[in-house]
Design an enzyme around this catalytic site. Structure first.
Site, PDB file in Angstrom:
ATOM      1  N   VAL A   3       1.103   2.718  -3.394  1.00 14.34           N
ATOM      2  CA  VAL A   3      -0.053   3.500  -3.827  1.00 14.34           C
ATOM      3  C   VAL A   3      -0.073   4.855  -3.125  1.00 14.34           C
ATOM      4  CG1 VAL A   3      -2.579   3.548  -3.983  1.00 14.34           C
ATOM      5  CG2 VAL A   3      -1.352   1.375  -4.220  1.00 14.34           C
ATOM      6  N   GLU A   4       0.206   4.857  -1.823  1.00 21.85           N
ATOM      7  CA  GLU A   4       0.110   6.078  -1.029  1.00 21.85           C
ATOM      8  C   GLU A   4       1.216   7.076  -1.340  1.00 21.85           C
ATOM      9  OE1 GLU A   4      -1.980   7.335   0.967  1.00 21.85           O
ATOM     10  OE2 GLU A   4      -3.354   5.720   1.507  1.00 21.85           O
ATOM     11  N   SER A   5       2.449   6.602  -1.428  1.00 24.13           N
ATOM     12  CA  SER A   5       3.588   7.532  -1.435  1.00 24.13           C
ATOM     13  C   SER A   5       4.732   7.107  -2.327  1.00 24.13           C
ATOM     14  CB  SER A   5       4.115   7.669   0.001  1.00 24.13           C
ATOM     15  OG  SER A   5       4.591   6.408   0.470  1.00 24.13           O
ATOM     16  N   TYR A  56      -8.322   3.691  -5.962  1.00 23.64           N
ATOM     17  CA  TYR A  56      -7.369   3.341  -4.904  1.00 23.64           C
ATOM     18  C   TYR A  56      -7.319   1.834  -4.647  1.00 23.64           C
ATOM     19  CZ  TYR A  56      -5.383   3.747  -0.123  1.00 23.64           C
ATOM     20  OH  TYR A  56      -4.621   3.643   1.012  1.00 23.64           O
ATOM     21  N   LEU A  77       0.804  -1.214   0.000  1.00 25.21           N
ATOM     22  CA  LEU A  77       0.000   0.000   0.000  1.00 25.21           C
ATOM     23  C   LEU A  77       0.851   1.286   0.000  1.00 25.21           C
ATOM     24  CD1 LEU A  77      -2.980   0.744  -0.087  1.00 25.21           C
ATOM     25  CD2 LEU A  77      -2.908   1.029   2.391  1.00 25.21           C
TER      26      LEU A  77
END
Length: 514
Positions: free
Chosen positions: A126-128, A232, A123
């Site tokens: 995806v986030e950063s 997302y 994840l």
């Protein structure tokens, strides 16, 4: 450890969404136009045989695959789109998995301890893009993109010296605590839990209740959620599919062994980060990448005093630290107070806090007298050794002097901004050194040169800001502590331009956030 307290009103807030940076992947179309070419439609099992499961994991990717538990919905158009995107963008996958090498083993360890699906270890991509310094327009920071309020709720300390949202271990523990709560709240439905992590628990709950009242389905795929959230969850499922069958999709994953990268060391007192790097016999950049929560040139004088050190350097660091007296872990300067001085002006001059000066000099209040002497903690090394500190920001053209030369070969997908950031120089410097404009097209294979300077862009992050109703150039500049002139220049607009709601502006902001 993150304290366990769940205030419903606060948990309804979004964690902050994905940081919108140059490294982030663009969103593909919502529907696949040529799904017949999507490899995901081919039925190839990724399950390990009993004999393979009996063997220890060969690397971190093998370990993650064994802990994957989510239905990847590989025939859903949105998931197919992202599978196609990730499998075709080898350069992106190579970069983000290389960037994860310091952290992903430890993230997987903590997830396994909490008995959570190991897809969550992907994840932060995806986030950063697995960048612990990532910062979004929503003021979300760190690998897991916590906004300030949610970070504080989960015990992530944030002050002038330190931002726990960027702490590798503590932010991961906070994310795990939040996911554990969300999974329970949504009865083990991980797609809803993931959506809630992105959009907020309250928004997802209301969408479920609205569909239930209308007799509609209540799965993630049935809900009316923000476009970002609709993308997302498919992104994570597509990443899990691609990582699960990397050879099939011909995706290069950086080779990461299934073993710890770092060890935690309690140093006991405040320590200068450049000095800590020297004691550990590592580059200051390496220390900063392992300890991204520190905003300044030293650890927080009021603790905690843990540092993450590369595992193979732990003993070297401890041996050198034991020989260094505690009163020499930071550099001290004697300052003679002049007429008109205040503790706040002195603190700004020496990049410290009023509280630190008061504690050091045992002052009862902020009253000082001209002619008296203060003992001030200060940085021991030149500014270049604190490349990730908040105050090391890009200022225009920077130094005109040239130091050591660095050669760089342009790769497919590179941008001038990404290259400048990786080399620790400003975009304008890099363009000037190579006789090009900042907007020129880069061709793969081109050779670029850069020179070391005292100026560094590593704590500045590019983000795409969507103009909201009521926004003005002044309001946006104030929100992100920017100059209006810079916003105009970055976006090639005039001061008289009228901002339209929904318009996108490119901003380069301080990654420390708020």
């Amino acid at each position: 450890m993150v304290q366990k307290r769940f205030a419903v009103a606060l948990l309804a807030a979004a964690v902050g969404g994905c940081a919108q940076m140059a490294e982030k992947q663009p969103a593909p179309q919502d529907t696949s136009t040529e799904t017949s070419e999507t490899p995901a439609k081919v039925a190839v099992s990724s399950d390990l045989s009993p004999a393979e499961k009996a063997l220890p994991p060969t690397d971190i990717w093998d370990r993650l695959r064994r802990g994957f538990r989510l239905d990847r919905h590989t025939n859903h158009p949105k998931v197919e789109d992202y599978i196609t995107y990730f499998s075709r963008n080898e350069g992106y996958m190579s970069r983000v998995t290389e960037r994860s090498r310091r952290y992903i083993f430890h993230v997987a360890e903590l997830l396994e301890e909490a008995n959570l699906p190991l897809e969550l270890a992907l994840l932060p991509i995806v986030e950063s893009a697995y960048d612990p310094f990532a910062y979004s327009h929503a003021r979300a920071s760190g690998m897991w993109q916590f906004i300030p309020a949610t970070g504080r709720h989960f015990g992530l300390r944030q002050n002038w010296w330190y931002d726990g949202r960027r702490d590798v271990d503590d932010s991961t523990r906070a994310a795990i605590e939040y996911f554990t709560y969300l999974s329970g709240h949504f009865d083990g439905d991980w797609e809803l839990a993931l959506a809630a992590y992105n959009a907020g628990e309250g928004r997802v709950r209301r969408a479920v209740e609205r569909n239930r009242r209308r007799g509609k389905g209540t799965s993630f795929w049935d809900l009316d959620l923000p476009r970002e959230t609709q993308r997302y969850v498919p992104q994570l499922l597509a990443l899990a599919e691609v990582v699960s069958r990397a050879d099939y999709y011909r995706v290069p994953l950086h080779d990461i062994p299934n073993k710890p990268y770092y060890a935690e060391v309690d140093v006991g007192t405040q320590i200068d980060l450049a000095q800590a790097a020297e004691l550990a016999d590592i580059e200051p950049e390496e220390l900063s990448l392992l300890n991204p929560a520190f905003n300044r040139w030293a650890t927080d004088p009021n603790g905690d005093h843990e540092l993450l050190i590369p595992r193979e350097k732990r003993d070297t660091f401890l041996a050198a630290l034991a020989k260094l007296p505690k009163d020499q872990r930071v550099t001290w300067q004697r300052y003679k107070i002049s007429r008109g001085d205040t503790l706040s002006t002195i603190a700004r001059r020496y990049e410290t806090t009023v509280a630190a000066i008061r504690d050091t000099n045992k002052l009862r209040n902020n009253t000082i007298r001209a002619g008296k002497t203060l003992l001030i903690p200060s940085a021991s090394g030149p500014s270049g050794q604190y490349a990730y500190a908040v105050d090391q920001r890009v200022n225009g053209g920077g130094s005109s002097g040239q130091g050591s030369k660095t050669d760089y070969t342009v790769r497919p997908g590179d941008t001038l901004w990404e290259i400048a950031r990786s080399l620790g120089v400003s975009v304008r410097q890099l363009a000037r050194w190579n006789n090009m404009g900042t907007g020129d097209t880069l061709r793969p294979g081109r050779k670029l040169v850069a020179y070391s300077t005292g100026d560094n862009s590593r704590t500045t992050r590019k983000l795409s800001y969507r103009v909201r109703s009521g926004d003005s150039l002044y309001r946006i500049a104030k929100k992100f502590s920017l100059d209006i002139g810079d916003i105009l220049r970055w976006n090639k607009i005039s001061k008289s331009s009228y901002l339209q709601p929904g318009q996108r502006l490119t901003l380069f902001v301080n990654s420390a956030g708020g």
